[in-house]
Design an enzyme around this catalytic site. Structure first.
Site, short mmCIF file in Angstrom:
data_model
loop_
_atom_site.label_atom_id
_atom_site.label_comp_id
_atom_site.label_asym_id
_atom_site.label_seq_id
_atom_site.Cartn_x
_atom_site.Cartn_y
_atom_site.Cartn_z
NE ARG A 1 -6.10 1.73 -0.51
CZ ARG A 1 -6.11 3.19 0.19
NH1 ARG A 1 -4.86 3.61 0.62
NH2 ARG A 1 -7.20 3.74 0.22
CG HIS B 1 -13.25 3.59 2.64
ND1 HIS B 1 -13.91 4.66 3.27
CD2 HIS B 1 -11.84 3.93 2.76
CE1 HIS B 1 -13.06 5.53 3.90
NE2 HIS B 1 -11.92 5.06 3.60
NE ARG C 1 -10.33 13.00 3.10
CZ ARG C 1 -10.42 11.75 2.97
NH1 ARG C 1 -11.34 11.07 3.03
NH2 ARG C 1 -8.92 11.02 2.88
CG ASN D 1 -1.74 1.22 1.38
OD1 ASN D 1 -1.84 1.89 0.27
ND2 ASN D 1 -2.89 0.92 2.25
CD GLU E 1 -9.13 -1.04 3.94
OE1 GLU E 1 -8.91 -0.46 5.23
OE2 GLU E 1 -9.56 -0.18 2.96
#
Ligand code: ADP
Length: 411
Positions: free
Chosen positions: A104, A193, A254, A8, A397
């Site tokens: 990823r 996601h 965010r 990743n 993940e």
């Protein structure tokens, strides 16, 4: 043993995990960071118990993390440091090399809807999609290029965050703006996601022993970034993140949903530039903007001290969750399962209860003792009488990327 290496890669760091896919356990993991700075840092952890399970004898040592500090000018140098760590501390990649490497990749645009074997053409496509994800795709690609140089003999597979949401209908992914403008700039909702939403929805079905194809599910992935997805029979039909990961829920830093006219106002009246606004909404908003910290644990302590801004931040956060829960119950026509995952979703019972407390009319009944329990792992937090089963599902993940990698690359 069937080792798969998962990468990743970010712009100045990358994480890696080596998993044995016979047992689906992590053998080693690590982080190489501060790439390009005067002093970089590399951490390597050997998961002794998993190694022993794969190899036989019980481990003499517990998991140990080794840290090195040294200049790491670029990703290629970072991979050399990672290979040194494997050679020095194990497991030996010379003895059992990975059968495949999974990467990823944040943005697959409308082009990639499944895990994809990396070829020079795929690299060009990932690079071209940097137009849509200028912070992420170049960093992901730097990891792919360095990893292909380090492991030239094995298949490399790109797993896209957006891929799971390629099942969205045009009604769900189209923004109501001038259609020509949207088409010429590829403006639409993509969703993110996806790897986590897919993993969690499949884990929930397996845990409940029910066929994925028959379940209507809502998955709340609440980490630093946060998104919620409506999943009908294993297919994503709506998701809260859109063109970028900025849309939707209130997040650590965010804003999530906001009237776009706020941006015109801030540009015209406050003289903020496009970069200022980008920084404001992506890095200085959300829980951080409202209460001074992006970490829900800090917000909780501040609430205990009675700080009004922390109380408001929590209420804004939960209010948005509830709005999406209601919207997605409507889009799905009811739900069988609602799951919570990631840092906040797995660890904050107050958030889970707040998100669902008004949904009794829709058959959602939280069991407060189960919800507050400190138990780990996948678990039910609704009452036995609840028509909708509410779960906490730890996401993984890396495991999902490794599974998808093997599904493409299995020799
Ligand atoms: P990322 O999106 O960076 O992968 P994570 O899924 O690890 O993030 O979530 C990180 C966030 O989870 C933290 O910023 C914090 O808000 C929250 N979190 C982590 N542990 C706890 C906890 N025990 N209680 C409440 N919130 C937590």
């Amino acid at each position: 043993m069937t080792p798969v290496l998962v990468i990743n890669s970010g712009s100045s760091s990358f994480k890696y995990q080596l998993l044995d896919m016979d047992t689906e356990r992590t053998l080693a993991s690590g982080l190489v960071e501060r790439i390009g700075e005067p002093v970089g840092v590399a951490r390597h952890t050997v998961h002794a118990a998993a190694l022993a399970a794969a190899d036989g004898p019980a481990p003499a040592v517990l998991d140990a993390t080794r840290t090195r500090e040294l200049p790491i000018p670029d990703h290629t140098a970072g991979f050399a440091v990672m290979l040194d760590a494997f050679a020095a501390h194990g497991p030996s990649l010379a003895e059992t090399p990975p059968v495949a490497v999974g990467h990823r990749v944040v943005h697959g645009g409308a082009r990639f809807f499944e895990p994809t074997l990396v070829t020079p053409l795929v690299e060009i496509n990932i690079d071209e999609l940097s137009l849509l994800a200028p912070l992420h795709n170049p960093a992901n690609l730097a990891g792919i290029v360095a990893a292909r140089a380090a492991f030239p003999e094995v298949p490399h597979v790109a797993v896209f965050d957006t891929a799971f949401h390629q099942t969205l209908s045009p009604a769900a992914y189209t923004y109501a703006i001038d259609a020509e403008v949207a088409a010429s700039h590829r403006i639409r909702r993509y969703g993110f996601h996806g790897t986590s939403h897919k993993f969690v929805s499949e884990a929930a079905a397996a845990f409940l022993g029910r066929p994925l194809g028959e379940l209507k599910q809502i998955v709340f992935h609440l980490g630093n970034g946060a998104s919620v997805t409506a999943i009908d029979g294993g297919r994503s039909i709506d998701t809260s993140m859109g063109f970028t990961p900025l849309e939707g829920l209130v997040m650590g830093t965010r804003s999530g949903d906001i009237d776009p006219a706020v941006l015109f106002q801030l540009q015209r009246r406050a003289g903020m530039s496009v970069d200022d606004l980008d920084d404001l909404l992506n890095k200085r908003s959300g829980l951080l903007g409202l209460a001074g910290s992006n970490d829900l644990r800090d917000i909780r302590s501040a609430i205990e001290r009675g700080e009004p801004r922390a109380i408001l931040a929590f209420e804004v956060y939960v209010h948005r969750l509830r709005a999406y829960a209601g919207a997605y119950l409507a889009q799905l026509g009811g739900a069988d399962v609602i799951s919570f995952t990631a840092g906040v979703g797995e660890n904050a019972p107050g958030v889970r209860a707040g998100a669902l407390e008004t949904l009794g009319f829709a058959g959602v009944e939280i069991d407060h003792a189960r919800n507050e329990s400190a138990e780990r792992g996948i678990r039910i937090i609704s009452t036995d009488a609840s028509a909708v089963t509410v779960l906490v599902v730890p996401t993984d993940e890396e495991l999902e990327i490794a599974r998808q990698t093997l599904s493409v690359a299995r020799p």
